[in-house]
Design an enzyme around this catalytic site. Structure first.
Site, PDB file in Angstrom:
ATOM      1  N   ASP A 150       0.816  -1.221   0.000  1.00 13.93           N
ATOM      2  CA  ASP A 150       0.000   0.000   0.000  1.00 13.93           C
ATOM      3  C   ASP A 150       0.850   1.272   0.000  1.00 13.93           C
ATOM      4  O   ASP A 150       0.329   2.374  -0.209  1.00 13.93           O
ATOM      5  CB  ASP A 150      -0.940   0.005   1.214  1.00 13.93           C
ATOM      6  CG  ASP A 150      -2.023  -1.065   1.085  1.00 13.93           C
ATOM      7  OD1 ASP A 150      -2.279  -1.525  -0.053  1.00 13.93           O
ATOM      8  OD2 ASP A 150      -2.605  -1.447   2.117  1.00 13.93           O
ATOM      9  N   ARG A 168      -5.161   6.456  -1.522  1.00 12.15           N
ATOM     10  CA  ARG A 168      -3.697   6.467  -1.386  1.00 12.15           C
ATOM     11  C   ARG A 168      -3.036   7.270  -2.501  1.00 12.15           C
ATOM     12  O   ARG A 168      -1.981   7.871  -2.304  1.00 12.15           O
ATOM     13  CB  ARG A 168      -3.149   5.048  -1.316  1.00 12.15           C
ATOM     14  CG  ARG A 168      -3.667   4.305  -0.090  1.00 12.15           C
ATOM     15  CD  ARG A 168      -2.847   3.100   0.271  1.00 12.15           C
ATOM     16  NE  ARG A 168      -3.627   2.174   1.074  1.00 12.15           N
ATOM     17  CZ  ARG A 168      -3.865   2.295   2.377  1.00 12.15           C
ATOM     18  NH1 ARG A 168      -3.375   3.305   3.048  1.00 12.15           N
ATOM     19  NH2 ARG A 168      -4.595   1.406   3.011  1.00 12.15           N
TER      20      ARG A 168
HETATM   21  C1  S3P Z   1      -5.275  -5.671   3.293  1.00 13.69           C
HETATM   22  C2  S3P Z   1      -4.420  -6.395   2.521  1.00 13.69           C
HETATM   23  C3  S3P Z   1      -3.764  -5.873   1.319  1.00 13.69           C
HETATM   24  C4  S3P Z   1      -3.830  -4.360   1.256  1.00 13.69           C
HETATM   25  C5  S3P Z   1      -5.168  -3.815   1.631  1.00 13.69           C
HETATM   26  C6  S3P Z   1      -5.576  -4.266   3.019  1.00 13.69           C
HETATM   27  C7  S3P Z   1      -5.884  -6.329   4.456  1.00 13.69           C
HETATM   28  O1  S3P Z   1      -4.417  -6.427   0.208  1.00 13.69           O
HETATM   29  O2  S3P Z   1      -3.461  -3.905  -0.023  1.00 13.69           O
HETATM   30  O3  S3P Z   1      -5.146  -2.393   1.601  1.00 13.69           O
HETATM   31  O4  S3P Z   1      -6.419  -5.642   5.334  1.00 13.69           O
HETATM   32  O5  S3P Z   1      -5.839  -7.568   4.512  1.00 13.69           O
HETATM   33  P1  S3P Z   1      -3.957  -7.872  -0.338  1.00 13.69           P
HETATM   34  O6  S3P Z   1      -3.626  -8.690   0.816  1.00 13.69           O
HETATM   35  O7  S3P Z   1      -5.104  -8.431  -1.091  1.00 13.69           O
HETATM   36  O8  S3P Z   1      -2.761  -7.571  -1.191  1.00 13.69           O
END
Ligand code: S3P
Length: 424
Positions: free
Chosen positions: A310, A384
């Site tokens: 992120d 973001r």
């Molecule tokens: C998150 C996991 C990430 C991240 C998202 C929040 C979470 O996604 O990009 O903003 O809370 O599990 P991915 O695990 O699918 O990459």
């Protein structure tokens, strides 16, 4: 709401970083599975986490929200109806984790979201849930998802993606399934689900990249949520690139599965220090000090990617102010976030003068180059991107106008106040 960003004077002072979005979602969801009353301290005010609370209310939880960011969730009457229509808004975490919870509940649940969420890929959770026996209707593997609850059976699933949302979805399905459900991932993604489930008494174990879970009852325990390192990242970047800045960020989550941004800043040569570290509800928390730094370009790829997924948009801004070339690779999944974060980031940073080139799975930036600004940029409904562009505007020669800046409310409604505090 459009916002104009001007070149900044040095950023100075301390901020208490607001609540972690990932942990807030999980705290509320897991509280709803206890059948009791759970107090959550420092619950996120971001719109995504409010979407999760809205879903829990629809599922029959009683929720009290206090002005000091405490909430109490009473789930004694939850999950009793036959049909649910559940609005996930913009929140991928809500949709993917609730899909795992609802796949084994005796109800027909429709999970839907806004236009961005309706375009995001759900095959990644539908396939493993179907392997467990879940009954899911979808439109070409996108939302809305109609889940007809069924008794699930345990699987051993090798996820092709290092995704915490996929891993968590399977673990939550496994939490209500007899036998041992196993999920492994190619690289370690954020492990808040594993940690919080363990804290709440679930029968879960982790061995390297593999997690195992058995049907368990969760205990209603108070949960305290730390500050979000993904929100802190904007101030870490701003502090490192705005000349003469010196900033302290307090109460930041320092779970090693999230601290890729700190490793990158160190590799770039930033003056960054962790001041204090403790464990709160099974999560490392501490304070970070960052000072203006002479940065150098770095290569970012492989197993660090899920640890900073992120933060890549704001890392692009950092890279533009670093001497030499920065290469980001192995990050193709950035195209599946709230926007196609590779394409949108490259187009908007290029507009303000950053030398950035799109690649299939990332981008290449040539630094150090002056950001000229003096134009309007779009955030593509992506919180973001909006905040990353704001940080770029702080070192831009002429002002940058960011359209629809209200999208920051998804994760960080306090962003502008926090930034103003460091500038005053
Ligand atoms: C998150 C996991 C990430 C991240 C998202 C929040 C979470 O996604 O990009 O903003 O809370 O599990 P991915 O695990 O699918 O990459």
């Amino acid at each position: 709401m459009d916002v104009t960003v001007f070149q900044s004077k040095p950023l100075k002072g301390e901020l208490i970083i607001p609540s972690d979005k990932s942990i807030s979602h999980r705290a509320a969801m897991f509280a709803s599975l206890t059948g009791g009353r759970v107090e959550i301290v420092n619950y996120s005010r971001g719109a995504d986490c409010i979407s999760t609370l809205g879903i829990l209310k629809s599922l029959g939880c009683r929720i009290e929200v206090f002005s000091d960011q405490r909430i109490v969730i009473d789930s004694s009457d939850a999950y009793r109806n036959d049909i649910y229509k559940l609005n996930c808004g913009n929140s991928g975490t809500s949709m993917r984790l609730f899909a795992g919870i609802l796949a084994s509940k005796e109800a027909e649940s429709t999970l839907f979201g806004d236009s961005s969420l309706s375009r995001r890929p759900m095959k990644r959770i539908i396939l493993p849930l179907e392997l467990m026996g879940a009954k899911i209707k979808h439109s070409k593997y996108c939302a809305p998802l109609i889940i007809k609850g069924a008794e699930l059976f345990p699987v051993s699933y090798k996820s092709p993606l290092a995704s915490a949302q996929v891993k968590s979805c399977i673990l939550l399905a496994g939490l209500n399934t007899y036998g041992e459900t196993k999920v492994s991932e190619p690289f370690k993604s954020r492990n808040h689900t594993e940690r919080l489930l363990e804290y709440m008494g679930a029968d879960i174990s982790v061995d390297g990249l593999t997690c195992k879970i058995r049907k368990s009852k969760l205990e209603p325990k108070e949960i305290s949520v730390c500050g979000d390192i993904s929100s802190a990242a904007f101030f870490l970047a701003a502090g490192a690139i705005v000349p003469d800045s010196d900033v302290i960020l307090k109460n930041v989550g320092l779970n090693p599965t999230r601290t890729g941004i700190i490793d990158v800043l160190k590799n770039m040569g930033a003056q960054i220090e962790i001041l204090d570290k403790k464990l709160v509800c099974n999560e490392e928390v501490g304070d970070i000090r960052i000072k203006f730094s002479c940065l150098k370009g770095v290569e970012i790829g492989g197993d660090i990617i899920p640890r900073l997924i992120d933060e890549l948009p704001v890392i692009a801004v950092l890279a533009s102010q670093a001497e030499g070339r920065t290469v980001v690779k192995d990050a193709a999944d950035l195209r599946n976030k709230e926007s196609d974060r590779i394409k949108c980031l490259v187009s908007e940073l290029a507009k303000i003068g950053v030398l950035i080139q799109e690649t299939e799975d990332g981008f290449i930036i040539e630094g150090k180059n002056k950001i000229h600004g003096g134009c309007t940029v779009e955030c593509y409904h992506d919180h973001r991107l909006a905040m990353s562009l704001y940080v770029a505007g702080l070192v831009s020669k002429s002002p940058v106008l960011i359209k629809d800046f209200q999208w920051v409310d998804i994760s960080f409604p306090e962003f502008l106040n926090y930034m103003n505090k460091l500038q005053s």
